[in-house]
Design an enzyme around this catalytic site. Structure first.
Site, PDB file in Angstrom:
ATOM      1  N   HIS A 297       0.870  -1.186   0.000  1.00  0.00           N
ATOM      2  CA  HIS A 297       0.000   0.000   0.000  1.00  0.00           C
ATOM      3  C   HIS A 297       0.901   1.227   0.000  1.00  0.00           C
ATOM      4  CE1 HIS A 297      -3.416   2.460   0.563  1.00  0.00           C
ATOM      5  NE2 HIS A 297      -3.748   2.178   1.819  1.00  0.00           N
ATOM      6  N   HIS A 336      -2.635  -2.310  -9.655  1.00  0.00           N
ATOM      7  CA  HIS A 336      -3.589  -1.698  -8.726  1.00  0.00           C
ATOM      8  C   HIS A 336      -4.834  -2.558  -8.682  1.00  0.00           C
ATOM      9  CE1 HIS A 336      -6.010   1.329  -6.746  1.00  0.00           C
ATOM     10  NE2 HIS A 336      -4.869   1.896  -6.416  1.00  0.00           N
ATOM     11  N   ASP A 392       2.492   5.538  -6.899  1.00  0.00           N
ATOM     12  CA  ASP A 392       3.749   5.455  -6.162  1.00  0.00           C
ATOM     13  C   ASP A 392       4.959   5.207  -7.039  1.00  0.00           C
ATOM     14  OD1 ASP A 392       2.950   6.133  -3.696  1.00  0.00           O
ATOM     15  OD2 ASP A 392       2.360   4.108  -3.119  1.00  0.00           O
TER      16      ASP A 392
HETATM   17  N1  ACO Z   1       4.411  -6.867 -10.594  1.00  0.00           N
HETATM   18  C1  ACO Z   1       4.267  -8.056 -11.233  1.00  0.00           C
HETATM   19  N2  ACO Z   1       3.109  -8.730 -11.311  1.00  0.00           N
HETATM   20  C2  ACO Z   1       2.065  -8.190 -10.702  1.00  0.00           C
HETATM   21  C3  ACO Z   1       2.122  -6.955 -10.026  1.00  0.00           C
HETATM   22  C4  ACO Z   1       3.377  -6.285  -9.984  1.00  0.00           C
HETATM   23  N3  ACO Z   1       3.505  -5.120  -9.370  1.00  0.00           N
HETATM   24  N4  ACO Z   1       0.918  -6.653  -9.510  1.00  0.00           N
HETATM   25  C5  ACO Z   1       0.108  -7.659  -9.853  1.00  0.00           C
HETATM   26  N5  ACO Z   1       0.799  -8.591 -10.577  1.00  0.00           N
HETATM   27  C6  ACO Z   1       0.256  -9.807 -11.176  1.00  0.00           C
HETATM   28  C7  ACO Z   1       0.069 -10.896 -10.114  1.00  0.00           C
HETATM   29  O1  ACO Z   1       1.206 -11.704  -9.984  1.00  0.00           O
HETATM   30  C8  ACO Z   1      -1.108 -11.631 -10.676  1.00  0.00           C
HETATM   31  O2  ACO Z   1      -0.639 -12.454 -11.725  1.00  0.00           O
HETATM   32  P1  ACO Z   1      -1.328 -13.877 -12.075  1.00  0.00           P
HETATM   33  O3  ACO Z   1      -2.770 -13.549 -12.388  1.00  0.00           O
HETATM   34  O4  ACO Z   1      -0.544 -14.353 -13.239  1.00  0.00           O
HETATM   35  O5  ACO Z   1      -1.179 -14.710 -10.841  1.00  0.00           O
HETATM   36  C9  ACO Z   1      -1.973 -10.542 -11.311  1.00  0.00           C
HETATM   37  O6  ACO Z   1      -1.045  -9.505 -11.670  1.00  0.00           O
HETATM   38  C10 ACO Z   1      -3.046  -9.988 -10.391  1.00  0.00           C
HETATM   39  O7  ACO Z   1      -2.381  -9.529  -9.231  1.00  0.00           O
HETATM   40  P2  ACO Z   1      -3.052  -9.480  -7.791  1.00  0.00           P
HETATM   41  O8  ACO Z   1      -1.950  -9.523  -6.772  1.00  0.00           O
HETATM   42  O9  ACO Z   1      -4.144 -10.509  -7.714  1.00  0.00           O
HETATM   43  O10 ACO Z   1      -3.724  -8.060  -7.829  1.00  0.00           O
HETATM   44  P3  ACO Z   1      -4.304  -7.313  -6.572  1.00  0.00           P
HETATM   45  O11 ACO Z   1      -5.394  -6.454  -7.080  1.00  0.00           O
HETATM   46  O12 ACO Z   1      -4.602  -8.244  -5.469  1.00  0.00           O
HETATM   47  O13 ACO Z   1      -3.060  -6.424  -6.079  1.00  0.00           O
HETATM   48  C11 ACO Z   1      -1.539  -4.701  -5.786  1.00  0.00           C
HETATM   49  C12 ACO Z   1      -2.926  -5.097  -6.306  1.00  0.00           C
HETATM   50  C13 ACO Z   1      -1.360  -5.135  -4.316  1.00  0.00           C
HETATM   51  C14 ACO Z   1      -1.387  -3.179  -5.843  1.00  0.00           C
HETATM   52  C15 ACO Z   1      -0.465  -5.375  -6.672  1.00  0.00           C
HETATM   53  O14 ACO Z   1      -0.598  -4.939  -7.998  1.00  0.00           O
HETATM   54  C16 ACO Z   1       0.948  -5.131  -6.180  1.00  0.00           C
HETATM   55  O15 ACO Z   1       1.433  -5.856  -5.295  1.00  0.00           O
HETATM   56  N6  ACO Z   1       1.653  -4.059  -6.727  1.00  0.00           N
HETATM   57  C17 ACO Z   1       2.974  -3.728  -6.271  1.00  0.00           C
HETATM   58  C18 ACO Z   1       2.893  -2.922  -4.997  1.00  0.00           C
HETATM   59  C19 ACO Z   1       2.393  -1.500  -5.248  1.00  0.00           C
HETATM   60  O16 ACO Z   1       2.850  -0.802  -6.148  1.00  0.00           O
HETATM   61  N7  ACO Z   1       1.471  -1.062  -4.392  1.00  0.00           N
HETATM   62  C20 ACO Z   1       0.914   0.287  -4.454  1.00  0.00           C
HETATM   63  C21 ACO Z   1      -0.525   0.244  -4.817  1.00  0.00           C
HETATM   64  S1  ACO Z   1      -1.138   1.882  -5.021  1.00  0.00           S
HETATM   65  C22 ACO Z   1      -1.341   2.444  -3.498  1.00  0.00           C
HETATM   66  O17 ACO Z   1      -1.536   1.759  -2.525  1.00  0.00           O
HETATM   67  C23 ACO Z   1      -1.229   3.842  -3.345  1.00  0.00           C
END
Ligand code: ACO
Length: 458
Positions: A297, A336, A392
Site C-alpha cells: 500500500h 492496482h 507510487d
Molecule cells: N508486478 C508483477 N506482477 C504483478 C504486479 C506487480 N507489481 N501486480 C500484480 N501482478 C500480477 C500478479 O502476480 C497476478 O498475476 P497472475 O494472475 O498471473 O497470478 C496478477 O497480476 C493480479 O495480481 P493481484 O496480486 O491478484 O492483484 P491485486 O489487485 O490483489 O493487487 C496490488 C494489487 C497489491 C497493488 C499489486 O498490484 C501489487 O502488489 N503491486 C505492487 C505494490 C504497489 O505498487 N502497491 C501500491 C498500490 S497503489 C497504493 O496503494 C497507493
C-alpha cells in the site's frame, strides 16, 4: 418447484442458457431490477432485488437446504467484489483511469485547487466559499502545535526508529491528550478532532524526522501555507525565517492533493472498520496509518526507490523484468486493485517531477523509471495483466529529489491521506446503515473433539 420471493416479487426462470441475451420478444418486457437464483440443491427459486448494480448479501441468507441452516453467504476474501458501504466521497473508474473527489476530476483539482481546499471539499462535500476557506485555514493554523509532552514522547524513540512507526504511535497517543474525542456522536467534538488531525499530522511527521537526525524541532510558522510550513518544520536550519522554494512548495501541495483520498482502499477500510467500533478518531487513524505502512500500500514508493537502486542501470532492466515475469519479484509501483488502466495520478506526478527537477536537478533514477515503464508497457505480460504505473511509481523519485529520506515516503502519503481517512470516518458515523464491522467466515477447522492430556499426545 417452490418459489421464494423477496420484496420485489418472484418470477420463474426461462429456459435460456445462463448468461445469454434475451430474445427480442423477451426484451420488450420492461426489465425487472431483480436477480433470480435457482438453488440446484433444492430446486427452489429465489428473487432478490438489485439496487445500484448490487445485491444485498444478507438477501442470500434465506437460501437454505434445511430450515435450521444458517443460510447462504458470499465468500469474498480481500473484498474483491464486495461493496462495504455507500459513499459519496470519491469516484474511481479503474478501466477508464478516472478519479474524482466529490465529482471534481483529480486533474482539475491538482491544477487549480490547494490541498487545504481539497481537504475541505472531501470533508464537507462542497468547495468552500472564501469565508469558509478562511475559517477552515485559520482553524488548521491554530491547531498545528503539538503538546510539549508529545515531543517528549517522540524523543523517547531510538535514533533509528522508522518515522512511520513513530507517526502511527504518536497519532494513537494523541487520543490520551484529547479524551473528549471519545464522544464521537457530537458533531462539534468530531469537528475539533478533524481540525487537530489535519493540522497536527505534518507536525508529528516532521518532528519524527528531526528526532531521527538529531535536529531540534522546528515549530510551525503561521505565515506559511500547509505545504510550505511542512517544509519549514522539516528543513529549517539556522535561518531566522525559512522560505520554501515556491516550485517545491507547489509540487508538495499537488502531491498531497493526489494522495488525499482513494475510496475504499486498504487504509480507508481500516479507518472505517476500526472506527465502526466507535473508538476515538486518533486510534482509528493510527490503524489506518498502520495499514498504509505496508509495502503493498503506502510503503510501495519506498520499495520503488529500493528497486530502482537495485536495478541501478538501464542495461539491467530487461533482466529485472524477466525476474518479475518469473514471479520472483514484483514490479513495485505497478498494478492496482482498481485501476486496470493508467493511474491518472501517475500522469500528473510525471509532470510535477519535471517542475521539481528544474529546481533540484534531475534525479538520475527517473531515467531508469521511464525506461522501465516503457519496457513494461510494451511487454505482453504487463499488457495482458493490465499492469500500469500507479501513483507510487514516480512519487518517491520526486520526494527523493526534494531531499526527503526514503523512510519519510509513507509518512508523506499519510499526511496527504489524513482528510480522506477522516471523511470516510465521518461518512461512516453518519450512515444509518453502518454497524460495527464484523465479517463472517467459512469455518474449515476440526469438528468438536475431546481435550487430550499432554501425557497422551503424540
Ligand atoms: N508486478 C508483477 N506482477 C504483478 C504486479 C506487480 N507489481 N501486480 C500484480 N501482478 C500480477 C500478479 O502476480 C497476478 O498475476 P497472475 O494472475 O498471473 O497470478 C496478477 O497480476 C493480479 O495480481 P493481484 O496480486 O491478484 O492483484 P491485486 O489487485 O490483489 O493487487 C496490488 C494489487 C497489491 C497493488 C499489486 O498490484 C501489487 O502488489 N503491486 C505492487 C505494490 C504497489 O505498487 N502497491 C501500491 C498500490 S497503489 C497504493 O496503494 C497507493
Amino acid at each position: 418447484m417452490a418459489k421464494h420471493t423477496l420484496p420485489m416479487g418472484g418470477r420463474r426462470f426461462s429456459k435460456r442458457p445462463i448468461g445469454s441475451t434475451p430474445t427480442p420478444s423477451e426484451a420488450t418486457v420492461a426489465p425487472k431490477q431483480t436477480l433470480s437464483i435457482t438453488d440446484n440443491r433444492t430446486g427452489k427459486v429465489y428473487e432478490v432485488p438489485i439496487k445500484d448494480d448490487t445485491i444485498h448479501a444478507t438477501d442470500l441468507r434465506q437460501i437454505k437446504v434445511n430450515p435450521e441452516d444458517f443460510g447462504l453467504m458470499s465468500y469474498d476474501p480481500a473484498f474483491n467484489n464486495t461493496a462495504s458501504c455507500r459513499s459519496a466521497i470519491t469516484f474511481i473508474d479503474g478501466d477508464k483511469g478516472i478519479l474524482r473527489y466529490r465529482g471534481y476530476p483529480i486533474e482539475q483539482l491538482a491544477e487549480k485547487s490547494t490541498f487545504l481546499e481539497t481537504a475541505y471539499l472531501l470533508l464537507h462535500g462542497e468547495l468552500p466559499t472564501k469565508p469558509q476557506l478562511g475559517a477552515w485555514t485559520d482553524n488548521i493554523i491554530h491547531h498545528r502545535f503539538i503538546h510539549e509532552n508529545v515531543t517528549k514522547l517522540l524523543e523517547g524513540f531510538r535514533y533509528d526508529a522508522h518515522p512511520m512507526g513513530m507517526f502511527i504511535s504518536t497519532i494513537a497517543a494523541l487520543s490520551t491528550f484529547y479524551p473528549e474525542a471519545n464522544d464521537i456522536k457530537s458533531p462539534e467534538i468530531r469537528q475539533r478532532q478533524i481540525f487537530r488531525l489535519v493540522a497536527k499530522s505534518p507536525t508529528v511527521a516532521a518532528f519524527a524526522y528531526r528526532h531521527g537526525i538529531g535536529m531540534p524541532f522546528a515549530y510551525p510558522d503561521d505565515e506559511l501555507t500547509y505545504a510550505g510550513n511542512f517544509l519549514n518544520m522539516m528543513f529549517k536550519a539556522t535561518e531566522t525565517k525559512y522560505r520554501p522554494d515556491p516550485a517545491l512548495e507547489h509540487a508538495l501541495d499537488v502531491l498531497f492533493i493526489l494522495h488525499a483520498d482513494h475510496e475504499q482502499n486498504c487504509s480507508a477500510n481500516a479507518m472505517r472498520s476500526v472506527g465502526s467500533s466507535h473508538v476515538d478518531p486518533y486510534s482509528a487513524m493510527a490503524a489506518a496509518g498502520a495499514a498504509l505502512y505496508g509495502p503493498l500500500h503506502g510503503g510501495a514508493n519506498e520499495q520503488v526507490l529500493r528497486m530502482l537502486r537495485e536495478i541501478g542501470d538501464k542495461k539491467r532492466i530487461p533482466d529485472y523484468v524477466k525476474r518479475v515475469k518469473a514471479k520472483e519479484v514484483l514490479l513495485m509501483g505497478f498494478g492496482h486493485r482498481v485501476y486496470k488502466n493508467y493511474d491518472p495520478r501517475a500522469s500528473i506526478i510525471k509532470r510535477v517531477a519535471q517542475e521539481v527537477f528544474e529546481v533540484t536537478g534531475k534525479n538520475p533514477l527517473i531515467d531508469i523509471a521511464l525506461e522501465l515503464e516503457r519496457i513494461a508497457l510494451s511487454d505482453d505480460y504487463f499488457i495482458s495483466h493490465k499492469l500500469y504505473p500507479n501513483v507510487d511509481f514516480y512519487s518517491g523519485i520526486i520526494y527523493e529529489a526534494m531531499k526527503f529520506p526514503v523512510t519519510m515516503f509513507p509518512v508523506l502519503f499519510a499526511i496527504g491521506r489524513t482528510p480522506g481517512w477522516l471523511a470516510q470516518w465521518q461518512e461512516l458515523l453518519n450512515d444509518p446503515e453502518q454497524k460495527i464491522s464484523r465479517p463472517r467466515q467459512v469455518y474449515i477447522g476440526s469438528q468438536e473433539r475431546d481435550y487430550v492430556g499432554i501425557e497422551k499426545r503424540r
